[in-house]
Design a protein around this motif. Structure first.
Motif, PDB file in Angstrom:
ATOM      1  N   VAL A   7      -6.097  -0.572   0.031  1.00 14.36           N
ATOM      2  CA  VAL A   7      -5.038  -1.536  -0.292  1.00 14.36           C
ATOM      3  C   VAL A   7      -3.919  -0.841  -1.059  1.00 14.36           C
ATOM      4  O   VAL A   7      -4.171  -0.174  -2.068  1.00 14.36           O
ATOM      5  CB  VAL A   7      -5.588  -2.712  -1.131  1.00 14.36           C
ATOM      6  N   GLN A   8      -2.685  -1.019  -0.598  1.00 19.27           N
ATOM      7  CA  GLN A   8      -1.522  -0.529  -1.324  1.00 19.27           C
ATOM      8  C   GLN A   8      -1.365  -1.343  -2.608  1.00 19.27           C
ATOM      9  O   GLN A   8      -1.216  -2.554  -2.571  1.00 19.27           O
ATOM     10  CB  GLN A   8      -0.272  -0.684  -0.439  1.00 19.27           C
ATOM     11  N   GLY A   9      -1.417  -0.668  -3.741  1.00 12.62           N
ATOM     12  CA  GLY A   9      -1.414  -1.377  -5.020  1.00 12.62           C
ATOM     13  C   GLY A   9      -0.056  -1.529  -5.669  1.00 12.62           C
ATOM     14  O   GLY A   9       0.045  -2.097  -6.758  1.00 12.62           O
ATOM     15  N   THR A  10       1.015  -1.043  -5.025  1.00  6.13           N
ATOM     16  CA  THR A  10       2.327  -1.110  -5.666  1.00  6.13           C
ATOM     17  C   THR A  10       2.851  -2.535  -5.750  1.00  6.13           C
ATOM     18  O   THR A  10       3.645  -2.854  -6.626  1.00  6.13           O
ATOM     19  CB  THR A  10       3.338  -0.240  -4.915  1.00  6.13           C
ATOM     20  N   GLY A  11       2.437  -3.397  -4.821  1.00  7.24           N
ATOM     21  CA  GLY A  11       2.896  -4.778  -4.834  1.00  7.24           C
ATOM     22  C   GLY A  11       1.734  -5.737  -4.948  1.00  7.24           C
ATOM     23  O   GLY A  11       0.666  -5.514  -4.368  1.00  7.24           O
ATOM     24  N   ASN A  12       1.934  -6.829  -5.688  1.00 12.63           N
ATOM     25  CA  ASN A  12       0.863  -7.802  -5.852  1.00 12.63           C
ATOM     26  C   ASN A  12       0.548  -8.540  -4.557  1.00 12.63           C
ATOM     27  O   ASN A  12      -0.533  -9.097  -4.399  1.00 12.63           O
ATOM     28  CB  ASN A  12       1.237  -8.804  -6.948  1.00 12.63           C
ATOM     29  N   GLY A  13       1.493  -8.538  -3.596  1.00 12.38           N
ATOM     30  CA  GLY A  13       1.249  -9.222  -2.331  1.00 12.38           C
ATOM     31  C   GLY A  13       0.125  -8.602  -1.537  1.00 12.38           C
ATOM     32  O   GLY A  13      -0.696  -9.308  -0.947  1.00 12.38           O
ATOM     33  N   HIS A  14       0.060  -7.263  -1.510  1.00  8.98           N
ATOM     34  CA  HIS A  14      -1.040  -6.591  -0.802  1.00  8.98           C
ATOM     35  C   HIS A  14      -2.380  -6.990  -1.425  1.00  8.98           C
ATOM     36  O   HIS A  14      -3.367  -7.213  -0.719  1.00  8.98           O
ATOM     37  CB  HIS A  14      -0.879  -5.076  -0.892  1.00  8.98           C
ATOM     38  N   ILE A  15      -2.407  -7.059  -2.747  1.00 10.23           N
ATOM     39  CA  ILE A  15      -3.649  -7.396  -3.447  1.00 10.23           C
ATOM     40  C   ILE A  15      -4.021  -8.854  -3.198  1.00 10.23           C
ATOM     41  O   ILE A  15      -5.204  -9.187  -3.028  1.00 10.23           O
ATOM     42  CB  ILE A  15      -3.513  -7.092  -4.950  1.00 10.23           C
ATOM     43  N   PHE A  36      -7.870   1.154  -4.045  1.00  6.25           N
ATOM     44  CA  PHE A  36      -6.472   0.817  -4.313  1.00  6.25           C
ATOM     45  C   PHE A  36      -5.719   2.069  -4.738  1.00  6.25           C
ATOM     46  O   PHE A  36      -6.264   2.920  -5.450  1.00  6.25           O
ATOM     47  CB  PHE A  36      -6.379  -0.224  -5.437  1.00  6.25           C
ATOM     48  N   SER A  37      -4.471   2.176  -4.330  1.00  2.36           N
ATOM     49  CA  SER A  37      -3.637   3.291  -4.776  1.00  2.36           C
ATOM     50  C   SER A  37      -2.207   2.802  -4.960  1.00  2.36           C
ATOM     51  O   SER A  37      -1.807   1.765  -4.432  1.00  2.36           O
ATOM     52  CB  SER A  37      -3.674   4.432  -3.757  1.00  2.36           C
ATOM     53  N   GLY A  38      -1.435   3.584  -5.744  1.00  2.00           N
ATOM     54  CA  GLY A  38      -0.015   3.278  -5.880  1.00  2.00           C
ATOM     55  C   GLY A  38       0.429   2.849  -7.255  1.00  2.00           C
ATOM     56  O   GLY A  38       1.628   2.750  -7.515  1.00  2.00           O
ATOM     57  N   ARG A  39      -0.516   2.573  -8.163  1.00  2.00           N
ATOM     58  CA  ARG A  39      -0.139   2.242  -9.540  1.00  2.00           C
ATOM     59  C   ARG A  39      -1.214   2.761 -10.479  1.00  2.00           C
ATOM     60  O   ARG A  39      -2.359   2.983 -10.055  1.00  2.00           O
ATOM     61  CB  ARG A  39       0.073   0.744  -9.733  1.00  2.00           C
ATOM     62  N   PRO A  40      -0.890   2.973 -11.767  1.00  2.00           N
ATOM     63  CA  PRO A  40      -1.901   3.452 -12.719  1.00  2.00           C
ATOM     64  C   PRO A  40      -3.078   2.494 -12.805  1.00  2.00           C
ATOM     65  O   PRO A  40      -2.928   1.271 -12.676  1.00  2.00           O
ATOM     66  CB  PRO A  40      -1.129   3.512 -14.048  1.00  2.00           C
ATOM     67  N   GLU A  41      -4.239   3.052 -13.058  1.00  2.00           N
ATOM     68  CA  GLU A  41      -5.464   2.248 -13.062  1.00  2.00           C
ATOM     69  C   GLU A  41      -5.408   1.111 -14.067  1.00  2.00           C
ATOM     70  O   GLU A  41      -5.893   0.009 -13.794  1.00  2.00           O
ATOM     71  CB  GLU A  41      -6.668   3.155 -13.348  1.00  2.00           C
ATOM     72  N   GLY A  51     -15.247  -6.165  -7.072  1.00  2.00           N
ATOM     73  CA  GLY A  51     -16.449  -5.446  -7.473  1.00  2.00           C
ATOM     74  C   GLY A  51     -16.135  -4.087  -8.085  1.00  2.00           C
ATOM     75  O   GLY A  51     -15.166  -3.930  -8.833  1.00  2.00           O
ATOM     76  N   ASP A  52     -16.937  -3.096  -7.742  1.00  2.00           N
ATOM     77  CA  ASP A  52     -16.782  -1.741  -8.291  1.00  2.00           C
ATOM     78  C   ASP A  52     -15.778  -0.974  -7.424  1.00  2.00           C
ATOM     79  O   ASP A  52     -16.128  -0.046  -6.703  1.00  2.00           O
ATOM     80  CB  ASP A  52     -18.140  -1.037  -8.311  1.00  2.00           C
ATOM     81  N   TYR A  53     -14.501  -1.365  -7.526  1.00  2.00           N
ATOM     82  CA  TYR A  53     -13.464  -0.793  -6.669  1.00  2.00           C
ATOM     83  C   TYR A  53     -13.051   0.601  -7.158  1.00  2.00           C
ATOM     84  O   TYR A  53     -13.250   0.973  -8.313  1.00  2.00           O
ATOM     85  CB  TYR A  53     -12.237  -1.705  -6.620  1.00  2.00           C
ATOM     86  N   GLN A  54     -12.450   1.370  -6.239  1.00  2.00           N
ATOM     87  CA  GLN A  54     -11.966   2.708  -6.541  1.00  2.00           C
ATOM     88  C   GLN A  54     -10.442   2.692  -6.694  1.00  2.00           C
ATOM     89  O   GLN A  54      -9.761   1.850  -6.101  1.00  2.00           O
ATOM     90  CB  GLN A  54     -12.333   3.681  -5.420  1.00  2.00           C
ATOM     91  N   VAL A  55      -9.930   3.639  -7.472  1.00  2.00           N
ATOM     92  CA  VAL A  55      -8.482   3.767  -7.664  1.00  2.00           C
ATOM     93  C   VAL A  55      -8.081   5.218  -7.406  1.00  2.00           C
ATOM     94  O   VAL A  55      -8.755   6.149  -7.854  1.00  2.00           O
ATOM     95  CB  VAL A  55      -8.060   3.352  -9.091  1.00  2.00           C
ATOM     96  N   ARG A  56      -6.980   5.394  -6.678  1.00  2.00           N
ATOM     97  CA  ARG A  56      -6.379   6.703  -6.474  1.00  2.00           C
ATOM     98  C   ARG A  56      -4.897   6.619  -6.841  1.00  2.00           C
ATOM     99  O   ARG A  56      -4.311   5.541  -6.867  1.00  2.00           O
ATOM    100  CB  ARG A  56      -6.516   7.159  -5.022  1.00  2.00           C
ATOM    101  N   LYS A  57      -4.304   7.776  -7.095  1.00  2.00           N
ATOM    102  CA  LYS A  57      -2.883   7.791  -7.467  1.00  2.00           C
ATOM    103  C   LYS A  57      -2.012   7.378  -6.298  1.00  2.00           C
ATOM    104  O   LYS A  57      -1.122   6.543  -6.422  1.00  2.00           O
ATOM    105  CB  LYS A  57      -2.486   9.178  -7.970  1.00  2.00           C
ATOM    106  N   GLY A  58      -2.198   8.008  -5.130  1.00  2.00           N
ATOM    107  CA  GLY A  58      -1.440   7.651  -3.942  1.00  2.00           C
ATOM    108  C   GLY A  58       0.045   7.928  -4.079  1.00  2.00           C
ATOM    109  O   GLY A  58       0.474   8.858  -4.768  1.00  2.00           O
ATOM    110  N   LEU A  59       0.857   7.091  -3.421  1.00  2.00           N
ATOM    111  CA  LEU A  59       2.318   7.216  -3.440  1.00  2.00           C
ATOM    112  C   LEU A  59       2.943   5.882  -3.798  1.00  2.00           C
ATOM    113  O   LEU A  59       2.417   4.828  -3.454  1.00  2.00           O
ATOM    114  CB  LEU A  59       2.849   7.652  -2.066  1.00  2.00           C
ATOM    115  N   SER A  60       4.077   5.920  -4.474  1.00  2.00           N
ATOM    116  CA  SER A  60       4.807   4.694  -4.791  1.00  2.00           C
ATOM    117  C   SER A  60       6.288   5.009  -4.910  1.00  2.00           C
ATOM    118  O   SER A  60       6.683   6.164  -5.100  1.00  2.00           O
ATOM    119  CB  SER A  60       4.287   4.063  -6.085  1.00  2.00           C
TER     120      SER A  60
END
Length: 349
Positions: A7-15, A36-41, A51-60
């Motif tokens: 999931v692209q995390g830069t926008g709340n709509g994707h979430i 999720f990626s695209g925003r700080p954890e 649940g126990d989701y993962q976070v990556r830096k990704g691009l934004s």
């Protein structure tokens, strides 16, 4: 079936769309992990459903005062660790990668030969739907930012293409306060928003923004840090929504019958395309700057009829479990047959 959902995390709509899908998959006992990626954890909130989701830096994208700064965005991308993040993501054990415009899971699936299906608004923009202000660079982003095997887009209207309706989950209310306005302009300067709204003291504005204005606020402007529950409550009861031209919030406003005034993030192709569609459908008013004249006219406008979109998440999960992913047209037709579109929309194809 075991699924990794990127999931692209830069926008709340994707979430928000992922939340709808998370509930639908849980109801059908599908095993799914979220990335999720695209925003700080520490900038994610209300994430219990994942649940126990993962976070990556990704691009934004880097934004300043309501506009994308392409130079800083490019510099930030060069410094990104995304290539290592793609390489390090092990997809062994997953049967399918679902993707909502998230580049790490998309590229990892492509490199490792795992089937991938996108569920995004961006995928709808690959069809000749209403658009404006696009460039060759925008087309490159659409087609190569998060490549997948099968792309399923969603939009407010099908425009004659195999496009899904929006994934909408709203809290309807029988009580509406016409003089209360929800404001969500996260890319604008906080003091600029406050100054813009100050003269309109016949209305009550509920502003959601990550930064507080420096100057004291008048009584008719209430300022809130982002809270999903508080936001949904104000959305349910307000008479109108003033926001950027993101897809999900506009979808929720339509589903609740709220009038809509949008100011797109300048330089962001998706939001410019959304304005083109909204104007074609006469579903919202728009402004390119914080325009007091536009706001004055919009505040006096009546509210539209609500559009009751179906439970797209449930139908999509059922379709995914059947495995016939190459034929989405029947799924789209089935869902749109449940939608009563406004009279002036029906000829828009």
């Amino acid at each position: 079936m075991k699924i990794l959902y990127g999931v692209q995390g830069t926008g709340n709509g994707h979430i928000s769309r992922a939340r709808v899908m998370a509930k639908a998959m849980k109801n059908r006992n599908i095993e799914v992990d979220f990335l999720f990626s695209g925003r700080p954890e520490d900038h994610y909130f209300d994430m219990q459903e994942f649940g126990d989701y993962q976070v990556r830096k990704g691009l934004s994208f880097v934004t300043e005062s309501g506009r994308i700064n392409m130079l800083k965005t490019a510099q930030n991308s060069v410094r990104s660790s995304i290539f290592n993040e793609v390489k390090q993501l092990d997809l062994q054990g997953y049967d399918l990668v679902l993707n909502d415009f998230e580049p790490i899971t998309a590229w990892a699936a492509k490199q490792q030969g795992v089937k991938s299906v996108s569920i995004s608004h961006q995928a709808a923009l690959q069809y000749p739907v209403p658009k404006q202000g696009g460039s060759w660079f925008d087309e490159v982003i659409l087609n190569h930012f998060a490549p997948v095997d099968i792309a399923l887009g969603c939009h407010w209207h099908h425009f004659g293409f195999p496009i899904l309706p929006p994934f909408v989950e709203v809290d309807e209310s029988s009580t509406q306060f016409c003089h209360q306005i929800l404001v969500y302009l996260p890319f604008e300067n906080a003091d600029d928003i406050a100054a813009f709204l100050t003269p309109f003291d016949d209305y009550q504005f509920f502003v959601y923004h990550s930064v507080k204005p420096i100057k004291p606020l008048p009584e008719h402007i209430q300022w809130h840090g982002f809270s999903r529950d508080g936001f949904k409550q104000h959305l349910s009861h307000c008479g109108g929504v003033m926001a950027n031209a993101g897809f999900e919030l506009a979808s929720e406003a339509m589903a609740l019958g709220k009038k809509l005034l949008v100011k797109p993030l300048l330089g962001q192709f998706e939001q410019s395309a959304n304005v083109a569609a909204l104007e074609l459908l006469a579903a919202a008013d728009s402004m390119q700057t914080l325009d007091s004249g536009k706001l004055t006219r919009w505040l006096k406008a009546p509210s539209p009829e609500a559009i009751h979109y179906p439970k797209v998440g449930d139908a999509l999960v059922d379709w995914l479990t059947l495995g016939d992913w190459q034929q989405p047209q029947h799924l789209c037709d089935q869902l749109w047959s449940q939608v009563e579109l406004p009279e002036n929309w029906r000829k828009r194809q």
